[in-house]
Scaffold this motif. Structure first.
Motif, PDB file in Angstrom:
ATOM      1  N   LYS A   4       2.453   0.495   6.542  1.00  0.00           N
ATOM      2  CA  LYS A   4       1.620   1.745   6.219  1.00  0.00           C
ATOM      3  C   LYS A   4       2.266   2.877   6.152  1.00  0.00           C
ATOM      4  O   LYS A   4       1.610   4.053   6.083  1.00  0.00           O
ATOM      5  CB  LYS A   4       0.247   1.802   7.275  1.00  0.00           C
ATOM      6  N   ALA A   5       3.505   3.178   6.052  1.00  0.00           N
ATOM      7  CA  ALA A   5       4.270   4.284   5.968  1.00  0.00           C
ATOM      8  C   ALA A   5       5.593   4.123   5.153  1.00  0.00           C
ATOM      9  O   ALA A   5       6.077   3.163   4.800  1.00  0.00           O
ATOM     10  CB  ALA A   5       4.499   4.642   7.526  1.00  0.00           C
ATOM     11  N   VAL A   6       5.795   5.352   4.503  1.00  0.00           N
ATOM     12  CA  VAL A   6       7.127   5.313   3.885  1.00  0.00           C
ATOM     13  C   VAL A   6       7.983   6.512   4.557  1.00  0.00           C
ATOM     14  O   VAL A   6       7.285   7.602   4.903  1.00  0.00           O
ATOM     15  CB  VAL A   6       6.804   5.759   2.374  1.00  0.00           C
ATOM     16  N   ILE A  44      -1.121   7.333   1.325  1.00  0.00           N
ATOM     17  CA  ILE A  44       0.142   7.313   2.237  1.00  0.00           C
ATOM     18  C   ILE A  44       1.081   8.106   1.727  1.00  0.00           C
ATOM     19  O   ILE A  44       1.853   8.941   2.368  1.00  0.00           O
ATOM     20  CB  ILE A  44       0.677   5.678   2.236  1.00  0.00           C
ATOM     21  N   GLU A  79      10.315   1.353   4.376  1.00  0.00           N
ATOM     22  CA  GLU A  79       8.888   1.260   4.338  1.00  0.00           C
ATOM     23  C   GLU A  79       8.151   0.344   5.318  1.00  0.00           C
ATOM     24  O   GLU A  79       8.935  -0.954   5.462  1.00  0.00           O
ATOM     25  CB  GLU A  79       8.093   0.748   2.917  1.00  0.00           C
ATOM     26  N   SER A  80       7.279   0.499   6.140  1.00  0.00           N
ATOM     27  CA  SER A  80       6.520  -0.403   6.936  1.00  0.00           C
ATOM     28  C   SER A  80       5.236  -0.530   6.150  1.00  0.00           C
ATOM     29  O   SER A  80       5.217  -0.091   4.955  1.00  0.00           O
ATOM     30  CB  SER A  80       6.315   0.247   8.292  1.00  0.00           C
ATOM     31  N   ALA A 109       0.837  -1.110   0.220  1.00  0.00           N
ATOM     32  CA  ALA A 109       0.093   0.143  -0.080  1.00  0.00           C
ATOM     33  C   ALA A 109       0.814   1.202  -0.033  1.00  0.00           C
ATOM     34  O   ALA A 109       0.285   2.428  -0.260  1.00  0.00           O
ATOM     35  CB  ALA A 109      -0.829  -0.112   1.233  1.00  0.00           C
ATOM     36  N   THR A 110       1.876   1.201   0.418  1.00  0.00           N
ATOM     37  CA  THR A 110       2.885   2.249   0.663  1.00  0.00           C
ATOM     38  C   THR A 110       3.230   2.936  -0.884  1.00  0.00           C
ATOM     39  O   THR A 110       3.600   3.991  -1.139  1.00  0.00           O
ATOM     40  CB  THR A 110       4.359   2.060   0.935  1.00  0.00           C
TER      41      THR A 110
END
Lengths: 448, 503, 130
Positions: free
Chosen positions: C62-64, A315, C59-60, A309-310
């Motif tokens: 739900k985050a970059v 995001i 990247e995790s 999803a990134t």
């Protein structure tokens, strides 16, 4: 209002609980000057029978009863009844994007199946959960190629759907991208010499459609080789998905941008349909759009989630690289059901029928005086005829006989004078085709 | 199962493999009439190099298997038809069945976008009436129905801002976006070639006017604002905001995601907005379809009409309608053909079913439900902003976080109670946000069940936090391993490697 | 927790200088904030970086998060083992999960970076703000 599940008494009770005297007071936070004065000036509320009547009346004002042999990126295929029977399940069509995987496994698994089917059809390694449509899949594919190569020049065949090219223009015009259109050769395919001349080491991608807008099949492997020699990617565009039942898929392409309307979606005067982008696994991080992936739950059971999803807008925010937000899940589901119904054998048979019908029509028309098939390249279910007469007048005469006589190409290709694009799918009966040819002969004969 | 859980119970949920795994050679579901023209040999007609071999792994299944497969999959889903779906900013309202019927009518679903305009007057009249209704509802002067989704409408809108500014001699460089905005806003502005600058929210949860004044310079092309904003709060300074932006030559773009709070009550065109997109799949009840299709029409003020995408619908003398693509100042075409017609038909059916009174009653009920829910949950959950709510309300997990329970955990536990979760962890300005939008479609009874569930979970977070943290407990699959799904993505089915063929 | 001999940025990178070579990674605090790292994007060897220029991302789910070079220099080596094993960033952020090695253009820049103590104070104040 029949969609609202409250009585006046309950509304009053709820307001009393809130300590608010009236419904209007709920909107007290909106400044007086920003409020609407008076009621909306709209038609009065219609009952269900009146709504049906209104739309039935409009439906009767369209092309009802006309014989149409139209393609041009939108194909009239039979829709198995299973498609609507299953799409009409409320659990599918009244659900939202499967953010909460545990109660959206139905949607997620069907997307996973869709991604798989798209890979199988195009012989690509990954496919996304779908795009708005084919026309927006093209600029998104181009953007993807720009990101991958770090180059800013794109070559697009004029044999790619003209409206797709216009959309590409809208998306790229205000960015620092050079889009070069390549001419069409005498055989109705991409002009290979022109491609050779235009390709250079600054070229990010070459976009070629096959079957192309004129129905002709392009030589994908050779074009891919040419592009790859310069380090450019090949984007294979597909309008008519049913062709993949029999036509070699663009396996050598690096990115495939496809419209999936042919797979069980109604013409519906322009949509909604379903776009697809498929590509190689090594480019998956540059792929736009949603992706569904397989995983397991705490107990080791197979399940599906939205993944990677990134890459996505919500995001990346200001660093986003694409415009697609969700996908066309219900349309993708329609395509999935359609492809399950036809299956391995059926899709081939369906493609064979399309091939046969179009070639029958082309053959019969070719026998008429004053009608030529200008392009020599092999075609699937669509082809161009060039007339020794004013094409618009011929179309007009056909219309008087209840026939919509193809798409006049002059609008998009001024150089192709008096040329019509015709399409025959499996839905065209021989009697219809014969009637079409007879009427065509008459219309041509009446030329002055 | 806890007796507190009144809405849901366990029911049969059947297992089902992937369709590829139920496939076997020779099974089929298709039927084709006999070919009534001479068959052609593909290899001869197309050339052997253009003919494909069989599609590897493609399914071969029968009709009953397809019906069961997708029916079973459908039972693993939760839809508005199943129950309350309070996903904030998504407006999950009832999708009327008559809309589905009219969109599938012979004569509408069967029409080809390349057929002549004269033979499409019915379709064009529908579009014309929908345009008229949307102009009236938004208080704008012109509408394009082309954009395929909300984000696509945003892109169209920002390209219009760009074209307008270019026509004034300078496209400018910056688009201002409040920090509470949907991610698509900054994403759209960037895609259209703008740099994004954030405007902070103030303590009331509204855009800070002072901060806007500071940022609003001649470099700024426009402001993208959501109103009511993603906290469900009306931007009470909206008239001043518009004035500040206009004074410096900027345009105000309104994200219409939350129009369900305003239809019939306030019109963006009357409070200074220049451009707005609508999400027909939110406010106008077209089904979300598991993630699409939608439609994102864009409405503009008169002075922006020349920039609308082509083609535009025009009325000729005598009343016939036609598409016109000859528009020199247009931003161009944003998608092939005229738009998601099937979605547009459904939206018009919704508007016609409601009429002006029904639309107003809808907005009022939506706001009533949100405020009722807010009042009943205020004690159990932290309310970070005290400003009045319109159609949705944002809480935080601050109280529950003390016990290690997050908004995601509460959301997952709601599933056990028979509800679809709210929107989790958005807007970003609220740490641990619970964004809840009940919509007008919920009866008081369903709302009460939801409130009861939310209160019960708040209690569980204190007494049995583990129960909440490991939820859901009643679903087919438990929490799924997203980390592995991201590290080692499996994005398609592949046949199991066949063992060496035994002789 | 955060090694004394390293220098730190406010974007949570560390650098360990060894003569003209600097090894760069993200801090323990950063990996903990990000959660499970699922992907690491690194630059090509030979790329020239300005101080605090973004050179990649982690990247995790739900985050970059962008990665910033603490100093100016040229990338001489990247940690290719992270491609298949991004989890290493969570397991060994200050050691095996280094990201890139750079040829330091101007060693004086190191003096402008945070010491371990100053970094510790910085993250405490950041935590207090939330």
């Amino acid at each position: 209002m029949r969609y609202l599940p409250k009585s006046e008494r309950i509304r009053k009770e709820m307001l009393a609980t809130l300590g608010v005297p009236s419904m209007e007071e709920l909107f007290g936070c909106i400044p007086e000057k920003a409020r609407q004065k008076g009621p909306l000036n709209l038609p009065r509320a219609l009952s269900e029978p009146e709504i049906l009547e209104y739309f039935q009346e409009r439906a009767a004002e369209n092309s009802g009863g006309m014989l149409r042999l139209l393609g041009a990126g939108v194909y009239n295929h039979f829709r198995p009844v299973l498609v609507d029977a299953l799409l009409s399940r409320g659990e599918f069509f009244t659900a939202y994007t499967p953010y909460q995987a545990e109660i959206a496994q139905g949607t997620l698994q069907s997307i996973f199946e869709f991604q798989t089917l798209m890979c199988q059809l195009t012989e690509q390694e990954v496919a996304n959960a779908s795009m708005y449509d084919g026309s927006t899949a093209l600029p998104e594919s181009v953007a993807m190629a720009l990101r991958i190569t770090g180059r800013r020049r794109v070559l697009v065949g004029r044999s790619v759907h003209p409206e797709y090219r216009q959309v590409l223009g809208t998306y790229t015009r205000r960015q620092d991208v050079e889009v070069v259109e390549l001419p069409v050769g005498r055989d109705g395919r991409l002009h290979r010499e022109a491609l050779r001349g235009a390709l250079n080491d600054k070229t990010a991608a070459v976009a070629v459609q096959s079957p192309n807008f004129f129905g002709c099949l392009e030589e994908i492997p050779a074009i891919a080789e040419q592009a790859h020699r310069h380090g450019a990617l090949l984007i294979g565009v597909i309008n008519e998905g049913v062709s993949l039942g029999i036509v070699r898929p663009p396996a050598e392409a690096d990115i495939v941008a496809m419209e999936g309307q042919s797979f069980g979606l109604p013409l519906s005067y322009g949509g909604p349909w379903v776009g697809v982008i498929a590509s190689k696994e090594k480019f998956v991080r540059s792929l736009p759009g949603r992706l569904c992936g397989q995983t397991t739950d705490r107990q080791g059971r197979r399940g599906f989630v939205l993944t990677l999803a990134t890459r996505e807008q919500h995001i990346r925010r200001a660093k986003a690289t694409s415009n697609i937000c969700t996908n066309q899940a219900l349309c993708a589901l329609a395509a999935t059901i359609f492809l399950c119904v036809y299956g391995k054998e059926g899709l081939r048979k369906l493609a064979e029928q399309n091939l046969a019908k179009a070639h029958y029509l082309a053959g019969e028309l070719g026998k008429l005086g004053g009608v030529r098939l200008p392009f020599g390249a092999a075609f699937f279910n669509e082809f161009v005829v060039r007339l020794d007469a004013d094409a618009a007048s011929v179309q007009q005469r056909l219309r008087e006989k209840g026939i919509i006589g193809g798409v006049n190409l002059t609008k998009w290709y001024p150089e192709l004078k008096n040329s019509l694009l015709l399409c025959a799918t499996e839905t065209a009966k021989r009697a219809d085709l014969d009637r079409f040819v007879a009427a065509f002969k008459e219309a041509m004969g009446a030329r002055d | 199962m806890s007796e507190k859980i009144r809405k849901a119970g366990r029911h049969v949920t059947q297992s089902e493999a992937l369709i590829f795994e139920t496939s076997a050679a020779g099974k089929h579901a298709y039927s084709l009439p006999p070919l009534d023209v001479p068959g052609v040999e593909a290899a001869k007609t197309l050339g052997t190099e253009q003919v494909r071999r069989e599609i590897e792994g493609f399914p071969e299944v029968s009709e009953i298997e397809i019906i069961r497969h997708f029916t079973r999959l459908s039972t693993w889903n939760y839809g508005v038809d199943t129950g309350m779906y309070p996903l904030g900013s998504c407006t999950m309202k009832y999708n009327a069945r008559v809309n589905e019927v009219v969109a599938r009518l012979e004569g509408l679903a069967t029409e080809h976008p390349c057929q002549p305009d004269e033979l499409s007057q019915g379709c064009l009249k529908i579009l014309r009436l929908l345009e008229r209704c949307l102009r009236e509802i938004t208080g704008m002067d012109a509408v394009t129905l082309q954009p395929a989704a909300g984000a696509h409408g945003e892109l169209t809108g920002v390209l219009i801002i760009r074209a307008y500014q270019e026509s004034k001699g300078d496209p400018r460089e910056v688009i201002l976006v409040p920090d509470s905005a949907h991610g698509t806003n900054p994403a759209t502005a960037a895609t259209a070639g703008y740099r994004v600058e954030n405007i902070k929210s103030n303590r009331a949860g509204r855009m800070d006017l002072g901060s806007l004044r500071e940022r609003m310079t001649e470099r700024v092309a426009g402001l993208m604002i959501t109103n009511p904003n993603t906290l469900g709060i009306f931007e009470t300074d909206i008239l001043e905001i518009a004035e500040v932006v206009h004074h410096r030559g900027g345009l105000v773009y309104m994200d219409g995601a939350n129009m369900n709070a305003l239809v019939g009550v306030a019109r963006p065109g009357d409070f200074g907005m220049d451009i707005i997109h609508l999400n027909l799949h939110k406010t106008f009840s077209t089904p979300h379809g598991g993630g699409g299709p939608g439609a994102g029409p864009v409405a503009v003020k008169k002075f922006l009409e020349p920039f609308l995408p082509v083609p535009v619908l025009e009325e000729r003398p005598g009343g016939t309608l036609r598409w016109n693509a000859e528009r020199p100042q247009s931003i161009g075409r944003v998608r092939a053909f005229g738009g998601n017609f099937g979605v547009l038909v459904r939206a018009l059916a919704y508007i016609l079913a409601n009429g002006p009174d029904g639309l107003l009653a809808t907005t009022r009920d939506a706001v009533l439900n949100a405020n009722y829910m807010r009042k009943q949950l205020e004690g159990a959950y932290e309310l970070p902003y005290q400003s009045p709510s319109l159609h949705e309300c944002v809480f935080s997990d601050k109280k529950q976080a003390r016990h290690g329970v997050t908004t995601m955990d509460i959301a997952k536990r709601l599933i056990d109670y028979g509800f679809h979760p709210y929107t989790v962890a958005f807007p970003l300005i609220v740490q641990g946000a619970l964004m809840i939008e009940p919509t007008e479609s919920e009866s008081q009874e369903e709302l009460e069940l939801f409130i009861e569930a939310m209160r019960a979970i708040a209690a569980e977070a204190e007494t049995e936090p583990e129960l909440v943290k490991t939820a859901p407990h009643t679903t087919r699959v438990k929490r799924l391993d997203e980390v592995t799904a991201n590290r080692k993505p499996i994005l398609r089915w592949k046949p199991a490697p066949t063992p060496e063929a035994a002789d | 927790m955060h090694p004394k001999e390293y220098r730190y940025t406010k974007e949570h990178e560390w650098i360990k200088a060894d003569g003209a070579t600097g090894t760069v990674g993200i801090t323990h605090y950063a990996q903990e904030k990000l959660g499970d790292i699922v992907f690491v994007e690194l630059p090509a060897v030979g790329r020239k970086l300005e101080a605090m220029e973004s050179f990649g991302s982690v990247e995790s789910v739900k985050a970059v998060s962008d990665l910033y070079s603490p100093v100016a220099g040229e990338v001489t080596e990247v940690n290719s083992s992270l491609k298949d094993n991004p989890a290493l960033v969570n397991q060994d952020p200050h050691g095996g999960a280094w990201l890139v090695k750079v040829k330091i253009a101007n060693p004086k820049e190191l003096d402008q970076l945070l010491t371990a103590d100053a970094y510790q104070k910085f993250i405490e104040s950041e935590a207090a703000e939330q």
